[in-house]
Design a protein around this motif. Structure first.
Motif, PDB file in Angstrom:
ATOM      1  N   ARG A   2      -5.908  -6.732   2.654  1.00  0.00           N
ATOM      2  CA  ARG A   2      -5.982  -5.497   1.888  1.00  0.00           C
ATOM      3  C   ARG A   2      -5.296  -5.651   0.533  1.00  0.00           C
ATOM      4  O   ARG A   2      -4.313  -6.379   0.405  1.00  0.00           O
ATOM      5  CB  ARG A   2      -5.267  -4.362   2.647  1.00  0.00           C
ATOM      6  N   PRO A   3      -5.769  -4.903  -0.488  1.00  0.00           N
ATOM      7  CA  PRO A   3      -5.040  -4.890  -1.757  1.00  0.00           C
ATOM      8  C   PRO A   3      -3.582  -4.465  -1.518  1.00  0.00           C
ATOM      9  O   PRO A   3      -3.324  -3.549  -0.732  1.00  0.00           O
ATOM     10  CB  PRO A   3      -5.791  -3.842  -2.583  1.00  0.00           C
ATOM     11  N   PHE A   4      -2.654  -5.125  -2.208  1.00  0.00           N
ATOM     12  CA  PHE A   4      -1.234  -4.855  -1.981  1.00  0.00           C
ATOM     13  C   PHE A   4      -0.877  -3.402  -2.260  1.00  0.00           C
ATOM     14  O   PHE A   4       0.019  -2.836  -1.628  1.00  0.00           O
ATOM     15  CB  PHE A   4      -0.373  -5.792  -2.830  1.00  0.00           C
ATOM     16  N   ASP A   5      -1.580  -2.780  -3.184  1.00  0.00           N
ATOM     17  CA  ASP A   5      -1.318  -1.367  -3.499  1.00  0.00           C
ATOM     18  C   ASP A   5      -1.419  -0.487  -2.246  1.00  0.00           C
ATOM     19  O   ASP A   5      -0.685   0.494  -2.110  1.00  0.00           O
ATOM     20  CB  ASP A   5      -2.327  -0.890  -4.550  1.00  0.00           C
ATOM     21  N   VAL A   8       1.812  -0.694  -0.363  1.00  0.00           N
ATOM     22  CA  VAL A   8       2.846   0.141  -0.995  1.00  0.00           C
ATOM     23  C   VAL A   8       2.602   1.610  -0.647  1.00  0.00           C
ATOM     24  O   VAL A   8       3.534   2.352  -0.311  1.00  0.00           O
ATOM     25  CB  VAL A   8       2.844  -0.046  -2.529  1.00  0.00           C
ATOM     26  N   ALA A   9       1.345   2.031  -0.711  1.00  0.00           N
ATOM     27  CA  ALA A   9       1.024   3.430  -0.423  1.00  0.00           C
ATOM     28  C   ALA A   9       1.377   3.786   1.018  1.00  0.00           C
ATOM     29  O   ALA A   9       1.904   4.860   1.296  1.00  0.00           O
ATOM     30  CB  ALA A   9      -0.461   3.685  -0.689  1.00  0.00           C
ATOM     31  N   GLY A  12       5.613   2.618   1.473  1.00  0.00           N
ATOM     32  CA  GLY A  12       6.609   2.860   0.428  1.00  0.00           C
ATOM     33  C   GLY A  12       7.660   3.883   0.826  1.00  0.00           C
ATOM     34  O   GLY A  12       8.858   3.688   0.591  1.00  0.00           O
ATOM     35  N   ALA A  13       7.219   4.964   1.454  1.00  0.00           N
ATOM     36  CA  ALA A  13       8.157   6.038   1.791  1.00  0.00           C
ATOM     37  C   ALA A  13       9.161   5.595   2.853  1.00  0.00           C
ATOM     38  O   ALA A  13      10.367   5.819   2.713  1.00  0.00           O
ATOM     39  CB  ALA A  13       7.388   7.263   2.263  1.00  0.00           C
ATOM     40  N   LEU A  16      11.725   3.217   1.484  1.00  0.00           N
ATOM     41  CA  LEU A  16      12.719   3.900   0.652  1.00  0.00           C
ATOM     42  C   LEU A  16      13.752   4.622   1.524  1.00  0.00           C
ATOM     43  O   LEU A  16      14.951   4.606   1.227  1.00  0.00           O
ATOM     44  CB  LEU A  16      12.038   4.879  -0.314  1.00  0.00           C
ATOM     45  N   TRP A  32      14.597  -0.987  -3.173  1.00  0.00           N
ATOM     46  CA  TRP A  32      13.167  -0.735  -2.912  1.00  0.00           C
ATOM     47  C   TRP A  32      12.313  -1.599  -3.840  1.00  0.00           C
ATOM     48  O   TRP A  32      11.379  -2.272  -3.410  1.00  0.00           O
ATOM     49  CB  TRP A  32      12.866   0.748  -3.130  1.00  0.00           C
ATOM     50  N   SER A  33      12.647  -1.574  -5.135  1.00  0.00           N
ATOM     51  CA  SER A  33      11.863  -2.336  -6.110  1.00  0.00           C
ATOM     52  C   SER A  33      11.908  -3.828  -5.819  1.00  0.00           C
ATOM     53  O   SER A  33      10.883  -4.518  -5.860  1.00  0.00           O
ATOM     54  CB  SER A  33      12.375  -2.073  -7.530  1.00  0.00           C
ATOM     55  N   PHE A  36       9.720  -4.694  -2.699  1.00  0.00           N
ATOM     56  CA  PHE A  36       8.273  -4.775  -2.883  1.00  0.00           C
ATOM     57  C   PHE A  36       7.868  -5.884  -3.850  1.00  0.00           C
ATOM     58  O   PHE A  36       6.789  -6.463  -3.714  1.00  0.00           O
ATOM     59  CB  PHE A  36       7.706  -3.414  -3.304  1.00  0.00           C
ATOM     60  N   LEU A  37       8.745  -6.203  -4.797  1.00  0.00           N
ATOM     61  CA  LEU A  37       8.419  -7.321  -5.688  1.00  0.00           C
ATOM     62  C   LEU A  37       8.406  -8.635  -4.902  1.00  0.00           C
ATOM     63  O   LEU A  37       7.483  -9.447  -5.027  1.00  0.00           O
ATOM     64  CB  LEU A  37       9.435  -7.379  -6.837  1.00  0.00           C
ATOM     65  N   MET A  40       5.389  -8.658  -2.621  1.00  0.00           N
ATOM     66  CA  MET A  40       4.142  -8.912  -3.354  1.00  0.00           C
ATOM     67  C   MET A  40       3.987 -10.394  -3.657  1.00  0.00           C
ATOM     68  O   MET A  40       2.895 -10.956  -3.550  1.00  0.00           O
ATOM     69  CB  MET A  40       4.162  -8.104  -4.647  1.00  0.00           C
TER      70      MET A  40
ATOM     71  N   PRO B  24      11.124  10.834   0.677  1.00  0.00           N
ATOM     72  CA  PRO B  24      10.888  10.720  -0.757  1.00  0.00           C
ATOM     73  C   PRO B  24       9.751  11.635  -1.216  1.00  0.00           C
ATOM     74  O   PRO B  24       8.777  11.820  -0.495  1.00  0.00           O
ATOM     75  CB  PRO B  24      10.475   9.258  -0.939  1.00  0.00           C
ATOM     76  N   LEU B  29       8.183   8.427  -5.549  1.00  0.00           N
ATOM     77  CA  LEU B  29       7.436   7.215  -5.198  1.00  0.00           C
ATOM     78  C   LEU B  29       6.544   6.758  -6.357  1.00  0.00           C
ATOM     79  O   LEU B  29       6.444   5.556  -6.628  1.00  0.00           O
ATOM     80  CB  LEU B  29       6.604   7.458  -3.941  1.00  0.00           C
ATOM     81  N   ARG B  33       6.670   3.200  -8.079  1.00  0.00           N
ATOM     82  CA  ARG B  33       5.480   2.342  -8.108  1.00  0.00           C
ATOM     83  C   ARG B  33       5.145   1.921  -9.539  1.00  0.00           C
ATOM     84  O   ARG B  33       4.710   0.787  -9.770  1.00  0.00           O
ATOM     85  CB  ARG B  33       4.295   3.056  -7.460  1.00  0.00           C
ATOM     86  N   LEU B  36       7.487  -0.791 -10.299  1.00  0.00           N
ATOM     87  CA  LEU B  36       7.087  -2.018  -9.601  1.00  0.00           C
ATOM     88  C   LEU B  36       5.972  -2.728 -10.366  1.00  0.00           C
ATOM     89  O   LEU B  36       5.996  -3.953 -10.531  1.00  0.00           O
ATOM     90  CB  LEU B  36       6.625  -1.684  -8.175  1.00  0.00           C
ATOM     91  N   PRO B  92      -5.110 -10.680  -3.417  1.00  0.00           N
ATOM     92  CA  PRO B  92      -4.697  -9.369  -2.899  1.00  0.00           C
ATOM     93  C   PRO B  92      -3.488  -8.799  -3.630  1.00  0.00           C
ATOM     94  O   PRO B  92      -3.082  -7.671  -3.353  1.00  0.00           O
ATOM     95  CB  PRO B  92      -4.356  -9.670  -1.440  1.00  0.00           C
ATOM     96  N   MET B  94      -2.600  -6.895  -5.927  1.00  0.00           N
ATOM     97  CA  MET B  94      -3.226  -5.900  -6.795  1.00  0.00           C
ATOM     98  C   MET B  94      -2.397  -4.632  -6.813  1.00  0.00           C
ATOM     99  O   MET B  94      -1.890  -4.211  -5.782  1.00  0.00           O
ATOM    100  CB  MET B  94      -4.616  -5.538  -6.242  1.00  0.00           C
ATOM    101  N   LEU B  95      -2.264  -4.028  -7.994  1.00  0.00           N
ATOM    102  CA  LEU B  95      -1.618  -2.724  -8.103  1.00  0.00           C
ATOM    103  C   LEU B  95      -2.413  -1.851  -9.057  1.00  0.00           C
ATOM    104  O   LEU B  95      -3.035  -2.350 -10.003  1.00  0.00           O
ATOM    105  CB  LEU B  95      -0.183  -2.853  -8.638  1.00  0.00           C
TER     106      LEU B  95
END
Lengths: 171, 219
Positions: A2-5, A8-9, A12-13, A16, A32-33, A36-37, A40, B24, B29, B33, B36, B92, B94-95
């Motif tokens: 899956r796309p990494f976004d 995060v979606a 992410g919560a 955090l 958090w940052s 995810f970095l 990724m 959050p 968020l 993001r 990020l 993958p 991707m953001l």
């Protein structure tokens, strides 16, 4: 993959919240940052059958420890003192535990977070990773470097200790 | 085992723990993001940045690698499927992030309002191979307001007999509008097919020939 976004979606919560339970608010955002970095960067190599939330929580755990260490500009006390300027290797196995124990009391937003700060590091980790990140004890144990049974015991002890602390606090 | 099931007091405590660590907000968020995406861009791990934009022809999907624009999805296409495809074929990592495609958005807006005749953006065509790549490279040079036949495009790409292959290259064009496959028409003068529908193709050609106002006036 899956796309990494989407990762995060979806996560992410909860990541955090885990960071906020382990660190003061300002540092939680940084953790958090960083989490995810790092995630990724490694994402293309993640095995397809991996438990993504567990993977992210493990990274967040490492980042929380990094934050705590970075907070102390002076050399980390458990590292052996350099001899003639030559570092004598990394800290021993208990270093992470002591790093967590060094959580400062600044930036605590409420009494329950203060009570969390009062837990032994493994108790705190077990409570947060099991009840907040909802990881099974087997994974919590792996993450904390203990057995499943020990993680279960740490969480129970942590909850008992929190209860005692909260009772002792005037409401 | 019995320590795992919390009593009533433990449940209250856990509920309080839940409350004490605030959930959050969407704003928090979103802000994290965005940060990020900026960090990932700076660290060179943002392989594909994508965004949507409104256009007179509906919502467009724009995706760019570090090399350049890699995909434009028209409103008629399934954008989620396009993103899944990019995750497989490009990376993958991707953001959703606007910054990388800001110039593309600006230039497309100008194009749709009749104020731009050629695009000045880096393209990443590395997913297109062989003859198809040659075709698209030549297609970029087909100017605003002009058309070329599939046969003419095949010839210009070095293989006059590969008319069907030239047509196939156009129908698989990953970057429509900017790589102007809408300017390729049939030898008999009819417009032929278009991923965005033949109506859109007719409309774009009419706008470019000056026989219609800017596309922003239509929906």
């Amino acid at each position: 993959m899956r796309p990494f976004d989407e990762v995060v979606a979806e996560h992410g919560a909860v990541v955090l919240r885990v960071c906020r339970a382990m660190l003061p608010v300002a540092e939680a955002d940084d953790a958090w940052s960083e989490t995810f970095l790092s995630a990724m960067r490694a994402y293309p190599d993640l095995r397809p059958d991996s438990n993504v939330r567990g993977w992210l929580t493990t990274i967040a755990h490492r980042k929380a420890i990094d934050q705590i260490r970075g907070r102390n500009r002076r050399p980390w006390p458990v590292d052996p003192l350099p001899i003639d300027g030559v570092p004598q290797g990394k800290g021993e196995a208990g270093a992470d535990e002591r790093a967590l124990a060094a959580l400062d009391r600044a930036g605590v937003v409420n009494e329950l977070q203060a009570a969390l700060d009062g837990l032994a590091p493994k108790q705190r980790g077990a409570v947060v990773y099991h009840y907040l990140a909802e990881l099974p004890y087997a994974e919590v144990g792996e993450l904390l470097g203990t057995s499943e049974a020990a993680a279960r015991r740490s969480a129970a002890d942590g909850i008992a200790r929190l209860r005692t602390t909260m009772r002792g606090t005037p409401r | 085992m019995n320590t795992e099931t919390p009593g009533t007091t433990d449940q209250q405590l856990l509920a309080e723990l839940e409350r004490s660590i605030p959930t959050p907000t969407t704003d928090e968020l979103d802000s994290l993001r965005a940060g990020l995406a900026a960090d990932a861009e700076r660290e060179g791990v943002l392989d594909v940045a994508y965004r949507s934009m409104d256009s007179p022809y509906g919502s467009l999907l724009l995706a760019a690698t570090e090399k350049g624009l890699v995909r434009i999805g028209l409103a008629s296409e399934d954008h989620d499927a396009i993103l899944d495809g990019l995750a497989e074929t490009v990376s993958p990592r991707m953001l959703r992030s606007g910054r990388r495609t800001d110039p593309v958005v600006r230039q497309l807006d100008e194009y749709f309002s009749g104020d731009r005749r050629r695009f000045d953006v880096a393209l990443d065509l590395h997913l297109v191979r062989g003859f198809r790549h040659d075709v698209l490279t030549h297609l970029v040079d087909v100017g605003y307001g002009t058309t070329v036949s599939y046969a003419g495009l095949a010839a210009a790409s070095g293989n006059p007999r590969a008319v069907r292959a030239a047509g196939s290259a156009c129908s698989h064009n990953p970057i429509p509008l900017v790589v102007p496959c809408h300017r390729v028409v049939r030898s008999d003068g009819s417009v032929g097919n278009y991923a965005g529908g033949s109506e859109m193709k007719v409309s774009l050609l009419a706008m470019e020939s000056g026989s219609a106002g800017p596309a922003t006036t239509r929906h």
